[in-house]
Design an enzyme around this catalytic site. Sequence first.
Site, short mmCIF file in Angstrom:
data_model
loop_
_atom_site.label_atom_id
_atom_site.label_comp_id
_atom_site.label_asym_id
_atom_site.label_seq_id
_atom_site.Cartn_x
_atom_site.Cartn_y
_atom_site.Cartn_z
N GLY A 9 -3.66 4.54 5.78
CA GLY A 9 -4.46 4.48 4.62
C GLY A 9 -3.41 4.85 3.25
O GLY A 9 -2.14 5.18 3.16
N ILE A 10 -4.19 5.65 2.72
CA ILE A 10 -3.35 6.23 1.46
C ILE A 10 -4.70 7.38 1.26
O ILE A 10 -5.17 7.67 2.20
CB ILE A 10 -3.79 5.83 0.00
CG1 ILE A 10 -5.25 5.09 -0.29
CG2 ILE A 10 -3.65 4.24 -0.07
CD1 ILE A 10 -5.44 4.94 -1.43
N GLY A 11 -3.20 8.80 0.42
CA GLY A 11 -4.03 9.93 0.53
C GLY A 11 -3.18 10.51 0.66
O GLY A 11 -1.08 10.34 1.28
N GLY A 20 -12.48 -0.15 6.66
CA GLY A 20 -12.46 -0.90 8.12
C GLY A 20 -11.96 0.84 9.04
O GLY A 20 -11.21 0.35 10.52
N GLU A 44 -4.84 -2.61 7.47
CA GLU A 44 -5.86 -3.42 6.85
C GLU A 44 -5.17 -3.30 5.08
O GLU A 44 -5.48 -4.37 4.81
CB GLU A 44 -7.27 -3.12 6.28
CG GLU A 44 -8.66 -2.53 5.70
CD GLU A 44 -9.02 -1.29 5.49
OE1 GLU A 44 -10.07 -1.06 4.44
OE2 GLU A 44 -9.96 -1.36 6.04
N ILE A 104 -2.64 13.27 3.37
CA ILE A 104 -2.45 13.09 5.27
C ILE A 104 -1.93 11.38 5.77
O ILE A 104 -0.41 11.53 6.01
CB ILE A 104 -3.77 12.71 5.71
CG1 ILE A 104 -4.63 14.76 5.37
CG2 ILE A 104 -3.51 12.95 6.86
CD1 ILE A 104 -6.26 14.13 6.64
#
Length: 439
Positions: A215-217, A336, A238, A219
């Site tokens: 995902g994003i961010g 997701g 996703e 971490i």
Amino acid sequence: MFVKSEYQKKLVHVKDVLSMINSGDHVVSGLAGAEPKAILSELHTAADSLRDVSIITCLPMGNYEFFGNPQYKDSFLMEGWFYSGFMRKLHANKNITFIPNHLHFASTKRLDYKVPRIYMGNCSPVDAHGYVSLGLSAVYEKDMIEKADLVILEVNPNVPRTFGDTLLHYSKVDYFVEADYQMPELPVTEPNEKDKLIGKHIAELIEDGSTIQLGIGGIPNAVAQALKTKKNLGIHTEMFTDGMVDLVECGAVNNSMKTIHPEKMIAAFALGSKKLYDFINDNPSVEIKKGTYVNDPYVIGQNHKMVSINTSIEVDLTGQCCSESIGVRQISGTGGQADTAIGAQLSEDGKSFIALYSTAMIKDKTTGEIIEKSKIVPMLTPGAIVSLSRNDVDYVVTEYGAVSLRGTSVRERVKRLISIAHPKFREELQKEADALMIW
């Protein structure tokens, strides 16, 4: 075949589009960067003649007047599959509500409930063969286009031309609005020291030849950085992100060992910087496919060594993950998370990770002071949404390490989760687990 005169007959202005909306309509907007910015920016101007219009969105990028201003709440209701920061802040206006969903079922379950009269989104210019590209998302857009009575797209030269389920013949579109605005960009979050520790713990457990979902961010970006020394990674995700572009450019991702769609990177949508958009533009190695396919756990599970990496807000001592709310307050969405976590565990040699900081700084409701609180907790905050059930959790990771919960009893989970909690809270967590007889 592209007939320019036929295309020109479909051209209308934003005001024409607004006149097509009726009271009581259900209108679906494209996700994030696929949203029709020009139309949504003017939607409020039609408020006086409209009542009870539902605008269904997912991660809208703009703070649009139609939902940002409570004076329009009788005219428009925004129903969202995933809250953006603007929606989170403006929820108190009472004209925004959440649609619970797993992303791979978002469109199909919504269509079971209500077929939209109008779909609105954006697209790239028509090519010589008569095709436009829906650009940044195929999560639910194509499904809605196939069912809606009216399909209206903003033709924008800045929309990346992507391949996969984003391709659409212009004859399938009822009206076009010509527009010219930049795609929304997300700033790349530089990982802090906690992020880097978590990224290192996760990367150590990811083998060469794995297929990854990120995902994003901070971490996820830290994980991407830590994966740069890996070999023969693949992408089935996703969301396509800047971190993935970096992994391709450094050679860690080449998609050579993927089980399904070898040599291709598969995503349901893309969101990030201009660098990302330039990378996916006219790039046949990237395919944006329907969310019903990309996020189907049984599709995900066909990838050998599939790795899913998601974040969470808090995890209780049995493994329940709240990843979308603070108590009853909705702040994002399930998205997701369950799709990819379950799919990765269906994969041969697959792994699923839930990552979070061990603590958070919060305001004490009694004193108003800012205090440190453990994010590994005996019980979730009252009203918290369980985004991923304890039955579906694999690895949980904090800056203090990674533990596997796969196949473990509650007694063992309590022990393992306390071991990666912040040291200052471990004794307290142990006492609360005993007092509540959690194990």
